[in-house]
Design a protein around this motif. Structure first.
Motif, mmCIF file in Angstrom:
data_model
loop_
_atom_site.group_PDB
_atom_site.id
_atom_site.type_symbol
_atom_site.label_atom_id
_atom_site.label_comp_id
_atom_site.label_asym_id
_atom_site.label_seq_id
_atom_site.Cartn_x
_atom_site.Cartn_y
_atom_site.Cartn_z
ATOM 1 N N UNK A 44 -20.242 -19.397 7.695
ATOM 2 C CA UNK A 44 -20.856 -18.645 8.735
ATOM 3 C C UNK A 44 -22.220 -18.021 7.993
ATOM 4 N N UNK A 45 -23.056 -17.721 8.994
ATOM 5 C CA UNK A 45 -24.324 -17.247 8.619
ATOM 6 C C UNK A 45 -24.174 -15.624 8.597
ATOM 7 N N UNK A 46 -25.125 -15.054 7.924
ATOM 8 C CA UNK A 46 -24.941 -13.490 8.146
ATOM 9 C C UNK A 46 -25.514 -12.888 9.272
ATOM 10 N N UNK A 47 -25.512 -13.538 10.310
ATOM 11 C CA UNK A 47 -26.325 -13.237 11.765
ATOM 12 C C UNK A 47 -25.183 -12.059 12.459
ATOM 13 N N UNK A 48 -23.926 -12.348 12.265
ATOM 14 C CA UNK A 48 -22.888 -11.578 12.933
ATOM 15 C C UNK A 48 -22.907 -10.284 12.270
ATOM 16 N N UNK A 49 -22.901 -10.297 10.833
ATOM 17 C CA UNK A 49 -22.874 -9.357 10.058
ATOM 18 C C UNK A 49 -23.922 -8.352 10.200
ATOM 19 N N UNK A 50 -25.078 -8.927 10.331
ATOM 20 C CA UNK A 50 -26.389 -8.048 10.421
ATOM 21 C C UNK A 50 -26.412 -7.501 12.102
ATOM 22 N N UNK A 51 -25.942 -8.222 12.762
ATOM 23 C CA UNK A 51 -25.509 -7.597 14.067
ATOM 24 C C UNK A 51 -24.884 -6.408 14.111
ATOM 25 N N UNK A 52 -23.851 -6.463 13.433
ATOM 26 C CA UNK A 52 -22.771 -5.226 13.443
ATOM 27 C C UNK A 52 -23.331 -4.143 12.598
ATOM 28 N N UNK A 53 -24.201 -4.337 11.635
ATOM 29 C CA UNK A 53 -24.536 -3.451 10.863
ATOM 30 C C UNK A 53 -25.700 -2.663 12.060
ATOM 31 N N UNK A 54 -26.652 -3.622 12.581
ATOM 32 C CA UNK A 54 -27.387 -2.827 13.466
ATOM 33 C C UNK A 54 -26.987 -2.039 14.679
ATOM 34 N N UNK A 55 -25.850 -2.432 15.004
ATOM 35 C CA UNK A 55 -24.988 -1.929 15.884
ATOM 36 C C UNK A 55 -24.319 -0.686 15.635
ATOM 37 N N UNK A 56 -23.996 -0.528 14.572
ATOM 38 C CA UNK A 56 -23.189 0.643 14.000
ATOM 39 C C UNK A 56 -24.411 1.735 13.732
ATOM 40 N N UNK A 57 -25.527 1.218 13.235
ATOM 41 C CA UNK A 57 -26.831 2.034 12.892
ATOM 42 C C UNK A 57 -26.968 2.643 14.454
#
Length: 106
Positions: A44-57
């Motif tokens: 998997x790419x880090x795309x979902x992880x980055x989205x989750x980080x953004x969502x939490x921010x």
């Protein structure tokens, strides 16, 4: 020692190191092919992880009435910000609250 001998000595040392590195890479590739041959593996790419980080921010920055500020800061629509906040809120509730009926124990 002449300059030619000096460089040839380091060149031979460099070739030796490169051949050892290639041997290690070859061994790793052979081991992976033996263990996982004929299988489909996806990374998997880090795309979902980055989205989750953004969502939490976004959720952490939310104060209850600052949808417009957040939409400008994260370059999203106000509706998108509302959806993100709702999604994170539901996820946090789901993690904290146990289910009423757990059917996996049977």
């Amino acid at each position: 020692m002449s300059l030619f001998k000096f460089f040839s000595c380091y060149f031979l040392l460099f070739i030796d190191v490169v051949s050892k590195i290639l041997y290690v890479y070859d061994s790793i590739a052979n081991t992976i092919s033996e263990l996982f041959g004929r299988q489909n593996i996806t990374f998997p790419c880090d795309y979902r992880f980055k989205l989750n980080q953004r969502d939490l921010q976004i959720y952490d920055a939310f104060k209850g009435n600052n949808y417009v500020e957040l939409s400008q800061k994260y370059k999203m629509t106000e509706r998108g910000i509302r959806k993100v906040i709702d999604r994170v809120y539901k996820r946090m509730i789901k993690e904290k609250q146990p289910t009423l009926f757990d059917f996996n124990d049977a």
